[in-house]
Design an enzyme around this catalytic site. Structure first.
Site, PDB file in Angstrom:
ATOM      1  CD  GLU A 251      99.642  48.270  56.031  1.00  0.00           C
ATOM      2  OE1 GLU A 251      98.788  48.905  55.409  1.00  0.00           O
ATOM      3  OE2 GLU A 251     100.175  47.236  55.597  1.00  0.00           O
TER       4      GLU A 251
ATOM      5  CG  ASP B 139      98.182  42.607  52.752  1.00  0.00           C
ATOM      6  OD1 ASP B 139      96.952  42.705  52.698  1.00  0.00           O
ATOM      7  OD2 ASP B 139      98.965  43.539  52.494  1.00  0.00           O
TER       8      ASP B 139
ATOM      9  CD  GLU C 224      97.310  45.287  47.783  1.00  0.00           C
ATOM     10  OE1 GLU C 224      96.244  45.193  48.413  1.00  0.00           O
ATOM     11  OE2 GLU C 224      98.382  45.665  48.296  1.00  0.00           O
TER      12      GLU C 224
HETATM   13  C1  GCU Z   1      97.679  46.205  52.066  1.00  0.00           C
HETATM   14  C2  GCU Z   1      97.648  47.197  50.962  1.00  0.00           C
HETATM   15  C3  GCU Z   1      97.485  48.597  51.446  1.00  0.00           C
HETATM   16  C4  GCU Z   1      96.275  48.675  52.364  1.00  0.00           C
HETATM   17  C5  GCU Z   1      96.389  47.645  53.445  1.00  0.00           C
HETATM   18  C6  GCU Z   1      95.146  47.536  54.275  1.00  0.00           C
HETATM   19  O1  GCU Z   1      98.845  46.341  52.810  1.00  0.00           O
HETATM   20  O2  GCU Z   1      98.830  47.085  50.211  1.00  0.00           O
HETATM   21  O3  GCU Z   1      97.317  49.437  50.348  1.00  0.00           O
HETATM   22  O4  GCU Z   1      96.153  49.933  52.907  1.00  0.00           O
HETATM   23  O5  GCU Z   1      96.590  46.371  52.893  1.00  0.00           O
HETATM   24  O6  GCU Z   1      94.381  46.595  54.013  1.00  0.00           O
HETATM   25  O7  GCU Z   1      94.914  48.332  55.161  1.00  0.00           O
END
Ligand code: GCU
Length: 855
Positions: A302, A380, A408
């Protein structure tokens, strides 16, 4: 030793409580009668220093006994002879002071021995931390009025029992729903660490031994000399509770111009300069935090940089940190949440397969002090996922499971969702590696593959709000997380019941009511948010909170459902799909590969089917969508009445805080239900056999009322921020501008009687509209649409901490209900809306409901 003769044991009403003490309230037994002479007068704490967990154990026992029994005890720190004494210390200290035990308990690191059968209570730890755990265990028994004589050793299933806090240095918290950070503000560590110490106390009571204090999306400026010194202060605040500090690292820190550190031109993990850089920083940290637990690393995920940038493997990246930590005994938690964006137009692409593809070839290449931290499912934190197949694929590597205590995708603490039954579906899952029993819980403890390290990481995200997580009931998830980290086979029902007794008292009707709600809550949430393995159909591109099934598709995140006019579900078979099912060992692969052996609740995770596909339950997929969404929302309505049944049996403050949230959840569950069933009704064209979908006899659409100062607001096809299915009848109303008050009125043509009047409106971020409802000229209610705080403001109990939305959508859709209103046939219902800033007093519909009916 404590043997009480109770004539009666009644729970009294505690004074108003904020929740700050969580389950460590040590409430007195109001109305109880017990033999005061049996309460211990002496505590012997065999501590080595006043900063030691054994010292804290002595203090905690003193506080608890004083509070529960109203009995002041003396605390001694050396041999004390008389009976009616509690002795707490390490086994070694105990034997040096009192001589050998008659039988030596088998204890491993952090374990303890608790013996209440003799003339004095023995609470003996393998180490100081274990002794503190034993003291909390004993106090938990007393607080639950459990005086059974016991003598047993308790040992952890795994050494890694950590929390992760996604706190940013500016004080905000990613996916946190309880206010700002207890650790950070304005780029530095806060000066007042009282809350950090209080958090450590709570964590010690559930045997959590380390906290990673900053976000996995890490910031290199944590590594300035000032902040390293600040980490030392956090560690000092938490150390007396046996809680160690860990930190998340930004992989490219060497090139980030961190003030006070060298600035390199590369972050290549094999570059000698980079190795030196991290060794040097690690040495600086250990100089301030000599017992630092280790590092948590999110790399090549990400947008986070990682070793792949330099064509180095993830193992080479992890081992860079492992080598720096090794001399200090620190651990690298390296996250398996690594994926590239995928393309939905390619049938075989699948984000779910990526973790095994990245990590399986590296099995055996990670250093001994590296642990791969694996989210419970391959996507997730969804409402239901199959166990991640990675647990079966790296037998020569240490692993830990990553669970999410913060909700979340699961209602952001504004919906009650007791999570252990969900976690249990993964922990108890048998992966059948080599056709042998291979429970996920035995993989993470190291037992199945003979690994020495392993355990659990729970993403908690507590905040400054005094409830810690944002709502009182959500704390059961934190309590149970700790218990499961210690013993992953612990039972969800007994965990929640212990928590209820400790949190709300011993009244059986309170225990029964909250147990029932808790156990029904995850199935209900699954049913109204996304059943049959479809995942939570939330807005994945924005807040992860309200319904938005369309947001799943046509993007690279791979949380697709592949819904079209005839079919739905991801084909993850080997024979025709993405091949994901083939990542499981053969017996599990066979089960998931075939529709006939795939359980209904994961059908759409593994298979792409017609809406008319018959389930094992005997109904079609589409009818099950309708039925379960209606059933889930109906269950959520009962949480309100169940909670109301305990009014007066718990303190008024927590009662009304939680009632406020449950009423909100009941309304929002209808928003969820309607959005999902309308979406699938619209896309499939298949009617609901029960005739409910689209049929709302008690609903008055706002657009059908007589309007002045209001205009119609439609879904626009290119306006993805307003999903059509979150507007009842595809239409809402908004004021003509942000200065004009709007009025909507209509005559009510219902038989004279009593009704619940519900108003569905949108509470957006960026304004606080004011609404009033009148029946004829009598006001029956007035409210401000401002349930959630402006970002940065302090949060009180009457705001909802979920991520706010600036749009008219499934997150902002909100319901308010006025109960038991007397309505005569022909009465005129009028709603006025005063807009504020960007919020144009948006209204969707009004329901005039026979009492007890929700729609
Ligand atoms: C999810 C979450 C993010 C977080 C990511 C992670 O995608 O929405 O906010 O950073 O998980 O676990 O690294």
């Amino acid at each position: 030793m404590l043997r009480f003769s109770f004539l009666s044991l009644l729970t009294g009403l505690a004074a108003a409580e904020s929740g700050l003490n969580a389950w460590l309230r040590y409430a007195p037994y109001a109305g109880s009668v017990f033999d005061q002479s049996k309460v211990p007068l002496h505590i012997v704490a065999l501590n080595t220093s006043t900063a030691s967990p054994v010292y804290v154990a002595g203090q905690e026992l003193q506080t608890g006994i004083d509070s529960i029994f109203g009995q002041q005890c003396n605390v001694h720190h050396s041999h004390w002879g008389p009976s009616a004494t509690i002795v707490v210390g390490t086994i070694d200290e105990y034997t040096s002071v009192y001589g050998e035990l008659s039988s030596t308990p088998e204890l491993i690191e952090d374990g303890f021995w608790l013996n209440t059968t003799g003339n004095s209570v023995q609470i003996l730890g393998q180490n100081e931390r274990g002794a503190l755990y034993g003291a909390f265990e004993y106090l938990s028994m007393l607080a639950q009025a459990n005086f059974t004589p016991v003598a047993y050793a308790a040992n952890p299933a795994a050494p890694i029992r950590w929390t992760n806090e996604w706190d940013n240095l500016d004080g905000s918290i990613e996916r946190g729903f309880a206010g700002n950070s207890i650790f950070f503000a304005n780029g530095v560590i806060v000066s007042n660490l009282t809350r950090a110490a209080e958090y450590a106390r709570i964590l010690a009571s559930i045997r959590i031994n380390a906290v990673v204090v900053n976000n996995v999306n890490a910031n290199a400026s944590l590594l300035t000399p000032d902040n390293i010194a600040g980490l030392g202060r956090i560690a000092d605040a938490m150390r007396p509770y046996g809680v160690q500090v860990g930190i998340s690292l930004f992989f490219a820190s060497p090139t980030s111009a961190v003030q006070g550190q060298a600035n390199l031109t590369t972050f290549d993990p094999l570059d000698p300069g980079v190795v030196n850089w991290w060794t040097n920083v690690t040495n600086q940290i250990y100089a301030k935090v000599p017992d630092m637990a280790g590092y948590l690393v999110k790399a090549n995920s990400e947008g986070q940089p990682g070793p792949l940038t330099y064509n180095r493997t993830l193992a080479e990246g992890a081992n860079l940190f492992a080598k720096a930590l090794q001399p200090y005994g620190g651990v690298v938690m390296f996250r398996a949440f690594v994926y590239n964006l995928v393309n939905e137009s390619i049938w075989t692409q699948d984000r779910a397969v990526e973790a095994v593809q990245f990590f399986q070839p590296l099995d055996g290449q990670f250093d001994e002090n590296v642990v791969i931290q694996i989210k419970y499912g391959p996507i997730d934190f969804q409402v239901r996922e199959p166990a991640s197949p990675l647990f079966a694929n790296i037998p020569n590597t240490n692993t830990a499971i990553e669970l999410q205590v913060t909700q979340e995708y699961l209602g952001q603490q504004c919906h009650l969702v007791y999570l252990p039954p969900l976690w249990q579906t993964v922990l108890d899952f048998d992966l059948r590696v080599d056709n042998k029993t291979s429970l996920v819980r035995d993989v993470i403890t190291g037992q199945r593959f003979n690994r020495t390290l392993g355990g659990s990481a729970g993403v908690v995200n507590v905040g400054l709000n005094e409830t810690w997580l944002g709502s009182h009931l959500s704390l059961s998830n934190l309590y149970a997380y700790g218990r499961l980290a210690w013993n992953p086979a612990d039972d969800p029902t007994s965990m929640v019941q212990d928590w209820i007794r400790l949190t709300f008292g011993l009244d059986q009707s309170v225990i029964d009511a909250i147990t029932q709600m808790s156990l029904e809550s995850w199935p209900a949430y699954e049913n109204y948010s996304g059943n049959l393995g479809e995942q939570t159909l939330t807005d994945i591109l924005y807040t992860h909170y309200g319904p938005n099934p369309q947001s799943q598709e046509n993007n690279g995140y791979g949380q697709w459902t592949r819904s079209d006019h005839l079919t739905v579900g991801m084909d993850r078979t080997v024979s025709n799909g993405t091949g994901f099912s083939g990542q499981y060992p053969p017996e599990v692969f066979q089960m998931f590969e075939n529709i006939s052996t795939t359980p209904d609740n994961l059908l759409l995770w593994f298979h792409h089917v017609n809406y008319t596909q018959m389930l094992k339950s005997g109904v079609t997929v589409i009818q099950d969508f309708y039925d379960q969404h209606y059933a889930g929302a109906a269950t959520a309505q009962t949480f309100v009445s169940t909670w109301q049944s305990i009014q007066g049996l718990i303190d008024a403050e927590r009662y009304s805080d939680q009632l406020f949230r449950l009423v909100y959840q009941a309304g929002h569950s209808l928003v969820w239900r309607d959005a999902i069933v309308n979406f699938y009704n619209n896309i499939s064209g298949i009617p609901d056999e029960a005739g409910r979908v689209g049929n709302h006899p008690y609903r008055i659409e706002a657009e059908s009322m007589t309007l002045s100062g209001y205009r119609l607001y439609y879904y626009a096809p290119n306006n993805a921020t307003t999903p059509f299915e979150t507007l009842s009848n595809y239409t809402a109303i908004v004021t003509t501008n942000n200065k004009t008050t709007g009025t909507a009125y209509t005559a009510l043509n219902y038989p004279t009687g009593r009704y619940d009047i519900s108003v569905n409106y949108y509470d957006q971020y960026g304004g606080a509209s004011n609404f009033s409802v009148y029946l004829n000229n009598n006001m029956i209610g007035q409210w401000t649409a401002n349930l959630r705080p402006w970002i940065g403001s302090a949060e009180g109990p009457r705001v909802l901490g979920h991520t706010p939305s600036i749009y008219i959508d499934g997150e902002s859709a909100t319901r308010i209900t006025f109960s038991n209103v007397s309505v005569a046939h022909g009465d005129v219902l009028t709603i006025t809306g005063i807009p504020d800033a960007n919020e144009l007093a948006p209204l969707d519909y009004v329901s005039v409901l026979p009492l007890g009916y929700a729609d």
